[in-house]
Scaffold this motif. Structure first.
Motif, short mmCIF file in Angstrom:
data_model
loop_
_atom_site.label_atom_id
_atom_site.label_comp_id
_atom_site.label_asym_id
_atom_site.label_seq_id
_atom_site.Cartn_x
_atom_site.Cartn_y
_atom_site.Cartn_z
N CYS A 1 0.83 -1.21 0.00
CA CYS A 1 0.00 0.00 0.00
C CYS A 1 0.86 1.25 0.00
O CYS A 1 0.45 2.30 -0.54
N TYR A 2 2.04 1.18 0.59
CA TYR A 2 2.94 2.34 0.56
C TYR A 2 3.39 2.63 -0.88
O TYR A 2 3.52 3.79 -1.27
N LEU A 3 3.60 1.59 -1.66
CA LEU A 3 4.10 1.76 -3.02
C LEU A 3 3.00 2.12 -4.00
O LEU A 3 3.20 2.94 -4.90
N PHE A 4 1.82 1.50 -3.88
CA PHE A 4 0.77 1.69 -4.87
C PHE A 4 -0.53 2.21 -4.28
O PHE A 4 -1.54 2.26 -4.99
N GLY A 5 -0.54 2.59 -3.02
CA GLY A 5 -1.80 2.97 -2.39
C GLY A 5 -2.48 4.16 -3.02
O GLY A 5 -3.71 4.23 -3.11
N HIS B 1 -2.80 4.90 -6.00
CA HIS B 1 -3.51 4.55 -7.24
C HIS B 1 -4.88 3.94 -6.97
O HIS B 1 -5.71 3.89 -7.86
N TYR B 2 -5.09 3.45 -5.74
CA TYR B 2 -6.35 2.76 -5.43
C TYR B 2 -7.06 3.38 -4.24
O TYR B 2 -7.86 2.73 -3.57
N GLY B 3 -6.78 4.64 -3.94
CA GLY B 3 -7.51 5.34 -2.90
C GLY B 3 -7.08 5.04 -1.49
O GLY B 3 -7.72 5.46 -0.53
N ALA B 4 -5.95 4.30 -1.32
CA ALA B 4 -5.51 3.96 0.03
C ALA B 4 -4.93 5.15 0.76
O ALA B 4 -4.68 5.09 1.95
N ARG B 5 -4.69 6.27 0.05
CA ARG B 5 -4.13 7.44 0.71
C ARG B 5 -5.08 8.63 0.68
O ARG B 5 -4.78 9.67 1.25
N ASN B 6 -6.19 8.50 0.01
CA ASN B 6 -7.04 9.67 -0.20
C ASN B 6 -8.43 9.54 0.43
O ASN B 6 -9.21 10.46 0.34
N ASP B 7 -8.75 8.39 0.99
CA ASP B 7 -10.10 8.21 1.52
C ASP B 7 -10.10 7.94 3.01
O ASP B 7 -11.02 7.30 3.53
N GLY B 8 -9.09 8.37 3.72
CA GLY B 8 -9.03 8.15 5.16
C GLY B 8 -8.49 6.79 5.54
O GLY B 8 -8.44 6.45 6.73
N LYS B 9 -8.06 5.99 4.58
CA LYS B 9 -7.55 4.66 4.86
C LYS B 9 -6.04 4.59 4.63
O LYS B 9 -5.53 3.57 4.18
N ASN B 10 -5.36 5.68 4.93
CA ASN B 10 -3.92 5.72 4.69
C ASN B 10 -3.12 5.37 5.93
O ASN B 10 -1.96 5.75 6.05
N THR B 11 -3.72 4.66 6.87
CA THR B 11 -3.02 4.33 8.11
C THR B 11 -1.82 3.46 7.83
O THR B 11 -0.71 3.71 8.33
N PHE B 12 -1.98 2.42 7.03
CA PHE B 12 -0.90 1.48 6.79
C PHE B 12 0.05 1.96 5.69
O PHE B 12 1.09 1.33 5.49
N SER B 13 -0.29 3.02 4.98
CA SER B 13 0.58 3.48 3.90
C SER B 13 1.37 4.72 4.28
O SER B 13 2.48 4.91 3.77
#
Length: 601
Positions: free
Chosen positions: A75-79, A81-93
């Motif tokens: 998720c740090y590398l590709f998050g 691209h799939y919303g892992a950093r923009n929708d409040g779910k960036n905890t693990f990234s």
């Protein structure tokens, strides 16, 4: 003295991103187990990160001792691209997870929830992106390269025989049958179950569907260009039906800063004069709202109708837009180089002269052209009857001899191939022509027949077929770099000695930047050892002036005392402040400039 020439090339940002991501994946997960994990929470009920979690989530879990937090490498590398950093779910990234009491909650475990229960969860999509990046052999460009011309020819939309009794009705009909087998409602209204006048499978309907696809593709390309500046790459050729076709390719920079080339249209033109071509190109551009004032480049061959300084195609567009600079095709330049080099060999020059004579004698007369097609059809029929050639859809077509042109890329190879395919039929027609017609016709036919039946011509015919096929592929991996002595009047290009050159590194192309360089060094024992460019001992080998004592440079695994990864830029920014490093070289400005080059590469 060795002269090193450098060519500045534009590097695709996406390629650089993939290169960095691949380096992270190769370096592996950071999972420290032999450390004391700090306590979190209140004093009455302290909680710790547990090393056993590495085994349960071994494919993605990382731990940072400095922040006492867990991360997901994928998720740090590709998050992003799939919303892992923009929708409040960036905890693990980005932020890091440290609420350890939520880890061992069964199905509500934070790590399990992060993975997701569906295949297209953000985490699973990131993991798949990492796997796809490392599986280079499955990339679409590699898959397409493995397909032969025969495989592509056998995957056509339309077929020669689409009747109900045919075993292979080609892809259009077969796709309709496949959809009908999956849906009963579709099955009830298509093919044999539909009225004969409403089956919508005729060739004209198939062409309409293809035109719809083409319009949608062009609309997508137009949307991709937007208001950006663009270049046009044009070439014209004559198809099998002797009609002039003009291909239009657009080159532009997309919103990601990457240079893109898109095949845009194929246009039939009545003639190849510059004014006609300009009118057709302008019509295509205006039809898709592409302003000529945004044109910043023209790429053609060096034919007179293209490069004419006053009335050529490039001059006509320069009148409309003075920034539309003309650059002729590099493949055309390579074609001219091959032709020029071939003419330096006496036997090859004579071969192409004789080949031109044979093609002219056979194609200038409609009578001999028809005789050639009839003779070829008879030869093919005899070979099929004797089971000497393979039969199938699209095979054993009756064509004609191709004319070689100095300005057409690959035309010499097509000419050689066509003569090899129709060799027997050509000899048969030429032999008959030596006994028919007037004196001039019989003399030309006799000269052509003597040339085609000579051993030297047949030998060079097969030789040039092999050589031109190698040149047609332009496979760099099959070429070798040869350093030779330059003439005595150019001493600056003299052959370097072993003490002057350590290595010659060729790179910066897309293939190299994706899969990394293949570098081997010779050890003191004489053995060869493969090294990677992101390890610590690579920099002193490539930049000996910056590392005169052989000290290690930046490494992908370089970390701070607290366990954080250190980037190349951060590492050399720190090294620049060391007084010892600055004393190594007298020229401080030179040292800073060279070290900045290391960071940028």
């Amino acid at each position: 003295m060795l002269l090193i020439m450098l060519e500045l090339k534009q590097v695709n940002p996406l390629i650089l991103f993939h290169k960095k991501v691949k380096a992270y994946i190769i370096a592996g997960l950071y999972q420290p187990t032999n450390i004391c994990y700090p306590a979190s929470g209140n004093n009455n009920h302290c909680r710790y990160f547990q090393s056993s979690w590495f085994k349960k989530f071994s494919s993605w879990l990382e731990y940072s001792p400095e922040k006492d937090a867990a991360y997901c490498l994928s998720c740090y590398l590709f998050g992003k691209h799939y919303g892992a950093r923009n929708d409040g779910k960036n905890t693990f990234s980005e932020l890091g997870f440290s609420n350890w009491k939520k880890v061992n909650n069964g199905v509500n475990c934070a790590f399990v929830c992060h993975e997701g229960s569906i295949p297209n969860s953000p985490h699973n999509l990131c993991v798949k992106s990492c796997d796809d990046l490392m599986a280079q052999s499955k990339h679409i460009d590699k898959v397409l390269d493995r397909h032969s011309d025969e495989t592509i020819a056998n995957n056509r939309l339309r077929g020669d025989d689409e009747s109900s009794g045919s075993l292979n009705r080609e892809n259009f009909i077969e796709l309709i049958k496949l959809l009908a087998s999956c849906n009963q409602n579709v099955h009830n209204v298509v093919l044999e179950n539909a009225p004969e006048n409403a089956q919508y499978i005729s060739p004209s309907v198939q062409k309409d569907i293809l035109h719809i696809f083409a319009r949608k593709v062009r609309a997508t390309i137009r949307e991709e260009i937007g208001d950006s500046k663009f270049c046009i790459i044009i070439d014209e050729a004559r198809d099998e039906s002797k009609r002039e076709q003009m291909s239009v390719v657009l080159r532009f920079v997309d919103k990601h800063g990457c240079v893109q080339e898109r095949f845009f249209d194929l246009i039939h033109v009545s003639d190849t004069c510059s004014l006609t071509l300009k009118t057709e190109i302008s019509s295509v551009l205006s039809r898709h709202n592409l302003d000529v004032q945004n044109l910043r480049g023209q790429g053609y061959d060096r034919a007179s109708n293209m490069r004419g300084e006053w009335n050529g195609l490039q001059a006509l567009f320069l009148k409309d837009c003075p920034f539309a600079y003309y650059i002729y095709c590099l493949a055309h330049r390579l074609q001219l180089a091959l032709v020029s080099a071939a003419k330096e060999v006496c036997y090859v020059h004579q071969f192409f002269s004789k080949l031109t004579l044979i093609v002219n004698v056979m194609t200038v007369s409609p009578k001999r052209h028809d005789q050639l097609r009839v003779a070829q059809a008879n030869n093919v029929a005899n070979l099929i009857a004797n089971d000497q050639i393979v039969t199938g859809s699209g095979l054993n077509q009756i064509g004609t001899l191709q004319r070689a042109g100095d300005t057409r890329w690959g035309s010499h190879l097509n000419s050689v191939r066509s003569l090899l395919c129709m060799f027997d039929a050509t000899c048969e027609v030429l032999e008959k022509s030596t006994k028919e017609g007037n004196f001039s016709t019989r003399s030309d036919a006799s000269a052509a027949y003597d040339a085609i039946t000579s051993f030297e011509f047949v030998f060079v015919l097969h030789l040039m077929r092999n050589i031109l096929e190698l040149a047609q592929r332009l496979d760099v991996q099959e070429c070798s770099l040869v350093i030779r002595e330059r003439p005595a009047n150019q001493p600056q290009y003299s052959l370097p000695t072993a003490s002057q050159v350590a290595a010659i590194i060729v790179g910066d192309d897309i293939e190299t930047m994706v899969r990394g360089r293949d570098i081997k060094v010779q050890t003191h024992t004489g053995n060869l050892k493969k090294i990677q460019e992101f390890v610590g001992y690579y920099d002193p080998l490539q930049y000996p002036l910056l590392f005169p004592f052989g000290t290690h440079g930046w490494d992908i695994n370089t970390r701070t005392q607290r366990g954080n990864k250190v980037s190349c830029r951060t590492y050399y920014s720190y090294m620049l402040q060391e007084r010892i490093m600055q004393k190594m070289l007298a020229e401080e400005r030179y040292y800073h400039r060279r070290l900045w080059t290391v960071v940028e590469t």
